[in-house]
Design a protein around this motif. Structure first.
Motif, mmCIF file in Angstrom:
data_model
loop_
_atom_site.group_PDB
_atom_site.id
_atom_site.type_symbol
_atom_site.label_atom_id
_atom_site.label_comp_id
_atom_site.label_asym_id
_atom_site.label_seq_id
_atom_site.Cartn_x
_atom_site.Cartn_y
_atom_site.Cartn_z
ATOM 1 N N SER A 92 -7.942 26.650 62.169
ATOM 2 C CA SER A 92 -6.899 27.130 63.093
ATOM 3 C C SER A 92 -5.539 27.212 62.398
ATOM 4 C CB SER A 92 -6.810 26.212 64.316
ATOM 5 O OG SER A 92 -6.366 24.941 63.906
ATOM 6 N N GLU A 93 -5.404 26.570 61.224
ATOM 7 C CA GLU A 93 -4.109 26.595 60.523
ATOM 8 C C GLU A 93 -4.002 27.680 59.450
ATOM 9 O OE1 GLU A 93 -1.896 23.035 59.889
ATOM 10 O OE2 GLU A 93 -3.405 21.846 60.924
ATOM 11 N N ILE A 94 -5.043 28.490 59.328
ATOM 12 C CA ILE A 94 -4.969 29.607 58.373
ATOM 13 C C ILE A 94 -3.927 30.595 58.904
ATOM 14 C CG2 ILE A 94 -6.226 31.547 57.335
ATOM 15 C CD1 ILE A 94 -8.826 29.951 57.776
ATOM 16 N N LEU A 95 -3.010 31.054 58.070
ATOM 17 C CA LEU A 95 -1.968 31.970 58.542
ATOM 18 C C LEU A 95 -2.569 33.347 58.876
ATOM 19 C CD1 LEU A 95 1.029 30.977 56.216
ATOM 20 C CD2 LEU A 95 0.727 30.468 58.647
ATOM 21 N N PRO A 96 -2.009 34.048 59.893
ATOM 22 C CA PRO A 96 -2.572 35.322 60.359
ATOM 23 C C PRO A 96 -2.744 36.362 59.244
ATOM 24 C CG PRO A 96 -0.787 34.607 61.803
ATOM 25 C CD PRO A 96 -0.816 33.651 60.643
ATOM 26 N N GLY A 97 -3.874 37.037 59.265
ATOM 27 C CA GLY A 97 -4.128 38.124 58.316
ATOM 28 C C GLY A 97 -4.809 37.691 57.031
ATOM 29 N N THR A 98 -4.902 36.369 56.795
ATOM 30 C CA THR A 98 -5.434 35.878 55.518
ATOM 31 C C THR A 98 -6.887 36.302 55.279
ATOM 32 O OG1 THR A 98 -3.975 33.956 55.596
ATOM 33 C CG2 THR A 98 -5.880 33.804 54.138
ATOM 34 N N VAL A 99 -7.740 35.994 56.229
ATOM 35 C CA VAL A 99 -9.171 36.265 56.028
ATOM 36 C C VAL A 99 -9.420 37.768 55.912
ATOM 37 C CG1 VAL A 99 -11.469 36.022 57.058
ATOM 38 C CG2 VAL A 99 -9.867 34.108 57.125
#
Ligand code: B16
Ligand code: MG
Length: 217
Positions: A92-99
């Protein structure tokens, strides 16, 4: 030059670990008897652990007051507190757009690599379940020179067997942008134009770009 490898900084690009670094440094400052503000913490972004400690002591007016052993002990204590925080992190802490960005580059045949100053990068990537998205991981355990030295990104390029001129770096720290440029790579800054300079493009976050538009940068 077409882009054949994308190199990513960790803190500030993929995840916001700066807030946990801040909590841990603030605790150390409190023990030492001074206040360390969020503004002071800005100076630590992208900076190595020992250099961060030196800056913290400078803020507290304590430069030169401690032996090497005491400095190492303080850095280790701070790291224990920091590791306690990051051990609780999840996807849930991955910043938006990373994946989307990592997957998108790979779909275009572009290699992906991490280029971080952190010695805790593996723990963070594993907790975020991002490790499988990287072809190479270069972190603070594999480097001897801190950004703005280009070492971390040159090792990343070497690990994926791509020439520096065909690499793009995503970075939130000025020292990291300078490291990318002196490595002969393209630099995409992540942040605000008033805080950063010398980049080829600036974005607010990885959500703002598509790999397709970056490969012809
Ligand atoms: P550690 P990055 C950097 O990460 C942080 O921005 C910086 O604040 C920290 O001091 C440095 O890692 C070292 O971290 O204490 O975990 O080894 O931006 O290069 O991914
Ligand atoms: Mg960073």
């Amino acid at each position: 030059m077409p882009i054949k490898a994308a190199l990513f900084d960790l803190d500030g690009v993929i995840v916001d670990t700066a807030k946990y670094h801040y909590l841990a440094w603030q605790r150390l400052a409190k023990e030492l008897g001074f206040v360390f503000t969020e503004k002071d913490n800005e100076r630590l972004k992208g900076v190595s652990r020992m250099r961060s400690l030196e800056i913290l002591l400078e803020v507290g007016g304590l430069t030169g007051k401690f032996s090497e052993q005491e400095m190492n002990d303080m850095a280790a204590r701070k790291n224990d507190w920091y590791v306690a925080y990051i051990s609780k992190m999840d996807e849930s802490e991955i910043l938006p757009g990373t994946v989307e960005c990592l997957k998108g580059f790979r779909a275009l045949g572009v290699k992906t690599a991490l280029g971080s100053a952190s010695k805790n990068a593996m723990l963070i990537l594993n907790n975020l379940k991002l490790t499988p998205y990287f072809d190479a991981i270069i972190d603070g355990t594999k480097t001897s020179k801190a950004k703005p030295d280009p070492e971390v990104f040159l090792l990343g390029a070497k690990a994926v067997a791509i020439e520096p001129e065909n690499c793009v770096v995503f970075e939130d720290a000025q020292a990291g942008i300078e490291a990318a440029k002196s490595a002969g790579m393209k630099a995409v800054a992540v942040g605000k134009p008033e805080d950063l300079k010398g980049y080829d493009r600036i974005i607010k976050g990885l959500f703002e770009v598509t790999p397709q538009e970056i490969i012809n940068l």
